[in-house]
Write an enzyme that holds these catalytic residues in place. Sequence first.
Site, PDB file in Angstrom:
ATOM      1  N   ASN A 216      27.106 130.537  62.235  1.00  0.00           N
ATOM      2  CA  ASN A 216      28.515 130.114  61.812  1.00  0.00           C
ATOM      3  C   ASN A 216      28.786 128.579  61.591  1.00  0.00           C
ATOM      4  O   ASN A 216      29.410 128.244  60.606  1.00  0.00           O
ATOM      5  CB  ASN A 216      29.546 130.628  62.998  1.00  0.00           C
ATOM      6  CG  ASN A 216      29.658 132.361  62.793  1.00  0.00           C
ATOM      7  OD1 ASN A 216      28.940 132.713  62.379  1.00  0.00           O
ATOM      8  ND2 ASN A 216      31.005 132.552  63.308  1.00  0.00           N
ATOM      9  N   GLU A 219      27.380 127.959  58.364  1.00  0.00           N
ATOM     10  CA  GLU A 219      28.220 128.710  57.620  1.00  0.00           C
ATOM     11  C   GLU A 219      29.335 128.029  57.164  1.00  0.00           C
ATOM     12  O   GLU A 219      29.598 127.820  55.929  1.00  0.00           O
ATOM     13  CB  GLU A 219      28.802 130.095  58.052  1.00  0.00           C
ATOM     14  CG  GLU A 219      29.764 130.862  57.535  1.00  0.00           C
ATOM     15  CD  GLU A 219      30.300 131.889  58.126  1.00  0.00           C
ATOM     16  OE1 GLU A 219      29.811 132.915  58.674  1.00  0.00           O
ATOM     17  OE2 GLU A 219      31.615 131.900  58.558  1.00  0.00           O
TER      18      GLU A 219
END
Length: 510
Positions: A216, A219
Amino acid sequence: MSQVEARPNQCDIGFIGLGVMGKNLALNLADNGYKIAAFDLDHQKIEDAIAQDRQESGEGGRIVGCSSYTELLSKLSVPHLIILSIPAGEIVDDVCHKLIDAGIKADDIVVDTGNSLWSDTVRREKDYRGQFFFFSTAVSGGEIGARFGPSLMPSGDPYAWARIEPVWQAIAAKVDSQSGKAIERFEAGNPVKDGEPCAAYIGPSGSGHYVKMVHNGIEYADMQLICEAYHLMRSGLKMTPQEISEVFFKWNQGALESYLIEISAEVLKQIDNETQLPLVDLILDKAGQKGTGLWTAVSSLEIGSPAPTIAQAVYARSLSTLKQDRVSASHLLQGPEQQSELLRNKEEVIQSLHDALYCSKICAYAQGFQLMQMASDEHEWSLDFANIAKIWRAGCIIRAAFLQSITDAYQRNEDLNNLLLDPFFAEQINVYQTNWRKAIANATLVGIPCGAFSSALAYYDSYRCETLPANLLQAQRDFFGAHTFERVDQPAGKKFHVDWSSKDRPIYPV
Ligand code: 6PG
């Protein structure tokens, strides 16, 4: 250890939490032949899942609703396998305690698929040991991934893994082993059976959630980098969202091919129904966040593994929320004039942005992978980075053609310290760095923020720098705090201190 006891009409898997992710995961399991006993505090969600099951499968019955934890357990074959798809936080412990009260047994397995903080997972595995196996599987891919094939990052006790492995391998996204590309499936039924599943055992308890946390963080960086390229095209080159969409679609055919570029291109071509304006122009520029990017940045600071592009992406979201301040400041604080130079070289600027995005992306992944490596050493997880890159090739949000090159890099050298040291990536940056620098110079000269691009370049330039100014910094520390320093001409570890203000110190004449 008891054998799996399959009773006729009993369900294979208990499923708790039928929000968007949960319902889709349950339907994906049902597509793969698993019969599900489902529970949610909101009874309507159970009804919705049952209705969707009926609609998709014709006759339904693959998902059976339960009105309590006790009923859920009574409907399952033993030992029980229960999957939680509930928000991270205290609610996970609440549900575990409810399951204990309902009679869960020592060889039953509870799998947490939420975005839990990895250290909570470690603590939970210890807390519930002897009462049941607390296992975790971090899931990436959003609602579509959950429904048609997510990327799964399982970790915890090997006994639980042996039980859940065939389930996860069945429902995970699949990659074609020849091309390294995702085998797409976006329809109910007919799950993809061939290909390499994006589900691999990550390691001991907590490691899967740690790896998902870093996923993440990457991301966040990936998204922010794309947004910075968009910003320079929109505000610097005065391009329309539609024109930028076309650029992104083109980029998606090359080295930048990725889910996030693809959806950005999709977003930018959308028109608002009511106003007929580009939809993106009507979206308020305040970014939300649920915490996993922040956790990654905090962990990188704690471990001492630099991840400035990830941290910058978190800061960029924070700064975006200061909307009122920014509105006031925009009337008061001046930036540079003119953009005419940029506009004269539009095609070159776009190419430089492409290359800047590519090089910065390599740095963001290098930061994420090195962070996982340092965490792996610290916690003795023995993470397998080629495998992690492999299961990110499909199903997850950061899926990209690029992940095959990372897989190859770690397969070439499993002890690779940093992706930047891999010959392929080192060469790529060598080829594209001039344009990377130009893109940042262009953005800086016209006053368009590009913190993620710049932080990635500063990371690269620092990482390749044999001598950093930390010598002066050590002297400053020793000057005011007697913190000592090492000398380049003396054995490592030997500490020195100087009385910097002493009149007897030899100094250059002023
Ligand atoms: C995924 C996503 C998913 C979710 C995150 C990010 O891998 O499927 O990362 O976990 O979108 O929660 O959310 P925020 O941007 O709100 O932090």
